[in-house]
Structure formats: structure tokens, C-alpha cells
Design a protein around this motif. Structure first.
Motif, PDB file in Angstrom:
ATOM      1  N   GLN A  62       0.848  -1.185   0.000  1.00 26.17           N
ATOM      2  CA  GLN A  62       0.000   0.000   0.000  1.00 26.17           C
ATOM      3  C   GLN A  62       0.887   1.240   0.000  1.00 26.17           C
ATOM      4  O   GLN A  62       1.824   1.327   0.784  1.00 26.17           O
ATOM      5  CB  GLN A  62      -0.861   0.031   1.266  1.00 26.17           C
ATOM      6  CG  GLN A  62      -1.802  -1.151   1.389  1.00 26.17           C
ATOM      7  CD  GLN A  62      -3.005  -0.983   0.503  1.00 26.17           C
ATOM      8  OE1 GLN A  62      -3.540   0.100   0.390  1.00 26.17           O
ATOM      9  NE2 GLN A  62      -3.430  -2.071  -0.103  1.00 26.17           N
ATOM     10  N   ALA A  63       0.599   2.196  -0.869  1.00 22.06           N
ATOM     11  CA  ALA A  63       1.342   3.460  -0.904  1.00 22.06           C
ATOM     12  C   ALA A  63       0.677   4.454   0.031  1.00 22.06           C
ATOM     13  O   ALA A  63      -0.554   4.525   0.083  1.00 22.06           O
ATOM     14  CB  ALA A  63       1.377   4.022  -2.320  1.00 22.06           C
ATOM     15  N   THR A  64       1.477   5.214   0.771  1.00 18.82           N
ATOM     16  CA  THR A  64       0.906   6.267   1.600  1.00 18.82           C
ATOM     17  C   THR A  64       0.385   7.368   0.688  1.00 18.82           C
ATOM     18  O   THR A  64       0.681   7.405  -0.503  1.00 18.82           O
ATOM     19  CB  THR A  64       1.944   6.842   2.573  1.00 18.82           C
ATOM     20  OG1 THR A  64       3.022   7.395   1.829  1.00 18.82           O
ATOM     21  CG2 THR A  64       2.457   5.774   3.528  1.00 18.82           C
ATOM     22  N   ARG A  65      -0.376   8.283   1.261  1.00 21.02           N
ATOM     23  CA  ARG A  65      -0.989   9.346   0.467  1.00 21.02           C
ATOM     24  C   ARG A  65       0.077  10.199  -0.226  1.00 21.02           C
ATOM     25  O   ARG A  65      -0.046  10.529  -1.406  1.00 21.02           O
ATOM     26  CB  ARG A  65      -1.857  10.216   1.365  1.00 21.02           C
ATOM     27  CG  ARG A  65      -2.850  11.043   0.604  1.00 21.02           C
ATOM     28  CD  ARG A  65      -3.768  11.820   1.518  1.00 21.02           C
ATOM     29  NE  ARG A  65      -4.331  10.976   2.565  1.00 21.02           N
ATOM     30  CZ  ARG A  65      -4.741  11.420   3.746  1.00 21.02           C
ATOM     31  NH1 ARG A  65      -4.637  12.691   4.044  1.00 21.02           N
ATOM     32  NH2 ARG A  65      -5.251  10.598   4.640  1.00 21.02           N
ATOM     33  N   THR A  66       1.144  10.534   0.490  1.00 18.23           N
ATOM     34  CA  THR A  66       2.201  11.368  -0.083  1.00 18.23           C
ATOM     35  C   THR A  66       2.926  10.643  -1.209  1.00 18.23           C
ATOM     36  O   THR A  66       3.177  11.221  -2.269  1.00 18.23           O
ATOM     37  CB  THR A  66       3.205  11.764   1.013  1.00 18.23           C
ATOM     38  OG1 THR A  66       2.499  12.347   2.096  1.00 18.23           O
ATOM     39  CG2 THR A  66       4.230  12.737   0.475  1.00 18.23           C
ATOM     40  N   VAL A  67       3.246   9.385  -1.001  1.00 20.01           N
ATOM     41  CA  VAL A  67       3.929   8.610  -2.043  1.00 20.01           C
ATOM     42  C   VAL A  67       3.018   8.439  -3.248  1.00 20.01           C
ATOM     43  O   VAL A  67       3.461   8.532  -4.391  1.00 20.01           O
ATOM     44  CB  VAL A  67       4.401   7.246  -1.495  1.00 20.01           C
ATOM     45  CG1 VAL A  67       4.920   6.366  -2.610  1.00 20.01           C
ATOM     46  CG2 VAL A  67       5.471   7.453  -0.444  1.00 20.01           C
ATOM     47  N   GLN A  68       1.723   8.253  -3.008  1.00 22.46           N
ATOM     48  CA  GLN A  68       0.783   8.126  -4.119  1.00 22.46           C
ATOM     49  C   GLN A  68       0.752   9.399  -4.956  1.00 22.46           C
ATOM     50  O   GLN A  68       0.728   9.343  -6.188  1.00 22.46           O
ATOM     51  CB  GLN A  68      -0.626   7.796  -3.594  1.00 22.46           C
ATOM     52  CG  GLN A  68      -1.615   7.483  -4.678  1.00 22.46           C
ATOM     53  CD  GLN A  68      -1.230   6.243  -5.462  1.00 22.46           C
ATOM     54  OE1 GLN A  68      -0.897   5.221  -4.885  1.00 22.46           O
ATOM     55  NE2 GLN A  68      -1.269   6.321  -6.766  1.00 22.46           N
ATOM     56  N   ASN A  69       0.787  10.568  -4.300  1.00 24.52           N
ATOM     57  CA  ASN A  69       0.830  11.835  -5.025  1.00 24.52           C
ATOM     58  C   ASN A  69       2.098  11.966  -5.855  1.00 24.52           C
ATOM     59  O   ASN A  69       2.061  12.430  -7.004  1.00 24.52           O
ATOM     60  CB  ASN A  69       0.711  13.011  -4.061  1.00 24.52           C
ATOM     61  CG  ASN A  69      -0.653  13.127  -3.449  1.00 24.52           C
ATOM     62  OD1 ASN A  69      -1.635  12.628  -4.006  1.00 24.52           O
ATOM     63  ND2 ASN A  69      -0.742  13.763  -2.301  1.00 24.52           N
ATOM     64  N   ILE A  70       3.225  11.544  -5.302  1.00 26.25           N
ATOM     65  CA  ILE A  70       4.495  11.591  -6.040  1.00 26.25           C
ATOM     66  C   ILE A  70       4.431  10.668  -7.249  1.00 26.25           C
ATOM     67  O   ILE A  70       4.857  11.029  -8.348  1.00 26.25           O
ATOM     68  CB  ILE A  70       5.670  11.209  -5.111  1.00 26.25           C
ATOM     69  CG1 ILE A  70       5.863  12.280  -4.038  1.00 26.25           C
ATOM     70  CG2 ILE A  70       6.952  11.020  -5.907  1.00 26.25           C
ATOM     71  CD1 ILE A  70       6.807  11.881  -2.929  1.00 26.25           C
ATOM     72  N   LEU A  71       3.882   9.475  -7.065  1.00 30.51           N
ATOM     73  CA  LEU A  71       3.763   8.521  -8.181  1.00 30.51           C
ATOM     74  C   LEU A  71       2.824   9.047  -9.257  1.00 30.51           C
ATOM     75  O   LEU A  71       3.089   8.885 -10.452  1.00 30.51           O
ATOM     76  CB  LEU A  71       3.283   7.165  -7.668  1.00 30.51           C
ATOM     77  CG  LEU A  71       4.234   6.419  -6.742  1.00 30.51           C
ATOM     78  CD1 LEU A  71       3.579   5.149  -6.227  1.00 30.51           C
ATOM     79  CD2 LEU A  71       5.542   6.125  -7.416  1.00 30.51           C
ATOM     80  N   ASP A  72       1.734   9.691  -8.851  1.00 27.94           N
ATOM     81  CA  ASP A  72       0.804  10.254  -9.832  1.00 27.94           C
ATOM     82  C   ASP A  72       1.490  11.335 -10.667  1.00 27.94           C
ATOM     83  O   ASP A  72       1.322  11.383 -11.892  1.00 27.94           O
ATOM     84  CB  ASP A  72      -0.427  10.838  -9.143  1.00 27.94           C
ATOM     85  CG  ASP A  72      -1.328   9.763  -8.569  1.00 27.94           C
ATOM     86  OD1 ASP A  72      -1.179   8.587  -8.969  1.00 27.94           O
ATOM     87  OD2 ASP A  72      -2.166  10.093  -7.718  1.00 27.94           O
ATOM     88  N   ARG A  73       2.257  12.199 -10.025  1.00 32.81           N
ATOM     89  CA  ARG A  73       2.970  13.237 -10.768  1.00 32.81           C
ATOM     90  C   ARG A  73       4.005  12.636 -11.713  1.00 32.81           C
ATOM     91  O   ARG A  73       4.180  13.102 -12.827  1.00 32.81           O
ATOM     92  CB  ARG A  73       3.651  14.211  -9.805  1.00 32.81           C
ATOM     93  CG  ARG A  73       2.722  15.303  -9.347  1.00 32.81           C
ATOM     94  CD  ARG A  73       3.459  16.375  -8.630  1.00 32.81           C
ATOM     95  NE  ARG A  73       3.568  15.958  -7.233  1.00 32.81           N
ATOM     96  CZ  ARG A  73       4.617  16.152  -6.465  1.00 32.81           C
ATOM     97  NH1 ARG A  73       5.671  16.759  -6.923  1.00 32.81           N
ATOM     98  NH2 ARG A  73       4.634  15.744  -5.219  1.00 32.81           N
TER      99      ARG A  73
END
Length: 82
Positions: A62-73
Motif C-alpha cells: 500500500q502506498a501512503t498518500r504522499t507517495v501516491q501523489n508523487i507517483l501520480d505526478r
């Protein structure tokens, strides 16, 4: 549960982060299972090993919210370059 999250390093007031795979019960700066990338919020520099991240996510991490935002960018940037 295994998570993708940030591990802080760098000088005081000049943070840099590594994107790591770690057990969710361990400390933020504890021993990581694997390092998957790098993020510098000051220069907005990001390096990610995308195949390994995708493999870990398919394995159930599971990706944390911050890591998910980085991956989306990172995904958006990759799409624009092609």
C-alpha cells in the motif's frame, strides 16, 4: 502490512526523502526492505524505479498518500514526454 513510504534524510531544514518499502509497524527511519526511489521537495527532483514500484503494488503493498501523489505526478510527466 507492507507499505511504500518516505524515509527522511538530509541536513536540518533541508530534507530529502527516499521512497522505500517497509513494514507498516516499523519506525519511519527504520530498516527498509527495499529502496525504490528518491524525492527532494526543495528542488522538486524525483527519481523512481517504476517497474519495481509497480511490482510491489501488484504484490499488495500500500502506498501512503504522499507517495501516491508523487507517483501520480511521475506518471503524468512520463505520459507528456511520449
Amino acid at each position: 502490512m507492507v507499505k511504500l513510504r518516505l524515509k527522511r534524510y538530509g541536513r536540518k531544514k533541508l530534507p530529502s526523502y527516499r521512497i522505500i518499502v517497509i513494514d507498516s509497524r516499523n519506525k519511519r527511519d527504520g530498516k527498509a526492505i527495499e529502496e525504490l526511489g528518491f524525492y527532494n521537495p526543495i528542488t522538486n527532483e524525483t527519481r523512481i524505479d517504476i517497474p519495481r514500484v509497480l511490482q510491489r503494488l501488484t504484490e499488495g503493498a500500500q502506498a501512503t498518500r504522499t507517495v501516491q501523489n508523487i507517483l501520480d505526478r511521475a506518471q503524468l510527466i512520463a505520459k507528456e514526454e511520449n
